[in-house]
Enzyme design. Structure first.
Site, PDB file in Angstrom:
ATOM      1  N   CYS A   6      -1.456  17.141   5.937  1.00  0.00           N
ATOM      2  CA  CYS A   6      -0.245  16.983   6.736  1.00  0.00           C
ATOM      3  C   CYS A   6       0.844  17.885   6.160  1.00  0.00           C
ATOM      4  O   CYS A   6       1.963  17.452   5.923  1.00  0.00           O
ATOM      5  CB  CYS A   6       0.198  15.535   6.821  1.00  0.00           C
ATOM      6  SG  CYS A   6       0.075  14.631   5.302  1.00  0.00           S
ATOM      7  N   GLY A   7       0.495  19.132   5.937  1.00  0.00           N
ATOM      8  CA  GLY A   7       1.478  20.114   5.500  1.00  0.00           C
ATOM      9  C   GLY A   7       2.074  19.751   4.159  1.00  0.00           C
ATOM     10  O   GLY A   7       1.396  19.230   3.282  1.00  0.00           O
TER      11      GLY A   7
END
Lengths: 132, 293
Positions: free
Chosen positions: B91-92
């Site tokens: 998720c980044g």
């Protein structure tokens, strides 16, 4: 009944009820309170018990609460409930689970004060079981 | 130069990856909507709790008998740092930006000679902090198997924190989580939990000159209210985190899908060029062979 009372019942997860009612009975920790429109400002803690919501011409709706707070302001009554279920959905098994939970709390309590508080909760739950 | 077969395999594998990231993006979008709804549904309670807290605490703030949860222990030697992150990656920069902020805070405290204890919520936070501060982590929570975070989990955490506080194991508690601003922006935030910081901007209700009646006494209510408030703050942070995680995951996966698309385009061009080159080469060989005769 002249003045309506605006009543909000909120649990941490959602807003359960928000409407105009005639009277609400609240299980305050120092005794039940009946609250109608125009009540003086009060802030009270709740014991485990039953909240009754009365609207004229309708049957009373009852909710079980495990504890929480009630706040009366000129704007209305707000109950911050810890855990709420409609009384019709609360059966003996669920109540027994609550009681078992409370017993555990008594056993777990570390200080005398905490134990005393847990014991009170337990007693109140047992009283409630008798009452239903 | 890679052979045609290699290129074909390469393209197929990038296509498969793209399908996966695309699916993950859609799953994250659906979960994000649910998480946002949950966060919205929890708002009324938190708002009213803030209001009640503001009403009570302003009256109690200066008094000597104010509960420790509000006034503090009078020391700040032992600090508890609660780091809430997601359980999953991909998720980044979501998890790493929370733990980066927490790490800076922890290093500063250590530099000041403070004793730091860490409680992690979420698997990724533990993994990221374990490398530097393994000996300081006192407890870790994970909710990997859970479909949705409920108030019960927040209560669980706050109970642990309260037990530790009552046992005198720390003086100040700070919570690190990610504030959900919107789908593309999550801001890592630090919030002091103990002693309770008063909600900003929450003003007491105007009672029109009347005074609250308390039942039982003010201090008794506050004693019940403060632990509850702690659970509510943690619950709110967890919900914001979940929403932020899916928001971050959605944009990360969107990026990945787009990158995979670009890559497929480039590989296709290379593939076509080398196929063309091979055909040309074969033609030249045939023609020059025929001419030689």
């Amino acid at each position: 009944m002249a003045e309506k009372l605006s009543f909000d019942l909120v649990s941490p997860e959602r807003l359960l009820l928000s409407e105009q009612v005639d009277m609400v009975t609240v299980p305050g920790s120092e005794g039940d309170m009946g609250i109608m429109g125009g009540h003086a400002p009060v802030m009270a803690t709740l014991r485990p018990g039953v909240i009754g919501v009365v609207v004229e011409g309708q049957p009373e709706r009852r909710y079980f609460v495990r504890g929480g707070f009630a706040e009366v302001t000129p704007a209305g009554l707000t109950v911050l409930a810890e855990h709420t279920v409609p009384l019709s959905e609360l059966d003996a098994a669920a109540l027994a689970a609550e009681i078992a939970n409370a017993e555990e709390d008594v056993a777990d309590a570390k200080s005398d004060e905490a134990r005393q508080r847990a014991q009170e909760k337990l007693d109140q739950l047992k009283a409630l079981r008798e009452a239903i | 130069m890679a052979s045609l077969k290699d290129l074909r395999n390469r393209i197929a594998s990038v296509k498969a990856t793209q399908k996966i990231t695309k699916a993950m993006q859609m799953v994250a979008a659906a979960k994000l909507r649910r998480a946002q709804e949950a966060a919205e549904a929890a708002r009324p309670y938190a708002e009213r709790m803030d209001r009640v807290m503001a009403n009570l605490a302003t009256g109690m703030a200066g008094r000597d008998d104010a509960p420790k949860l509000l006034a503090g222990t009078g020391s700040d030697q032992v600090q508890l740092v609660i780091v809430a992150t997601a359980d999953r990656g991909l998720c980044g920069g979501f998890n790493s930006s929370i733990s980066r902020l927490a790490r800076q805070h922890i290093n500063r405290l250590i530099g000041e000679g403070k004793d730091v204890k860490i409680l992690t919520v979420g698997r990724k936070g533990r993994d990221l902090l374990k490398r530097d501060f393994a000996s300081r982590i006192v407890k870790s929570y994970e909710f990997t198997g859970l479909r949705q975070i409920g108030f019960a989990q927040a209560e669980d955490i706050s109970k642990t924190v309260l037990d530790m506080f009552e046992a005198g194991e720390f003086d100040v508690a700070t919570l690190f989580y990610s504030k959900f601003v919107n789908v593309v922006s999550q801001v890592p935030t630090a919030q002091q939990l103990i002693p309770a910081s008063l909600p900003e901007g929450a003003e007491g209700v105007d009672l029109g000159g009347a005074v609250y009646e308390y039942e039982p006494e003010e201090s008794e209510i506050l004693k019940e209210l403060l632990p509850r408030n702690l659970s509510v703050q943690i619950f709110r942070a967890l919900l914001e985190n979940v929403a932020g995680e899916y928001g971050a995951k959605m944009s990360a996966m969107d990026n990945a899908t787009r990158n995979a698309g670009d890559m497929i385009k480039k590989l296709n061009i290379t593939y076509n060029r080398s196929r063309q080159a091979q055909i040309t080469k074969e033609l030249i060989e045939i023609i020059s062979g025929a001419e030689a005769l």
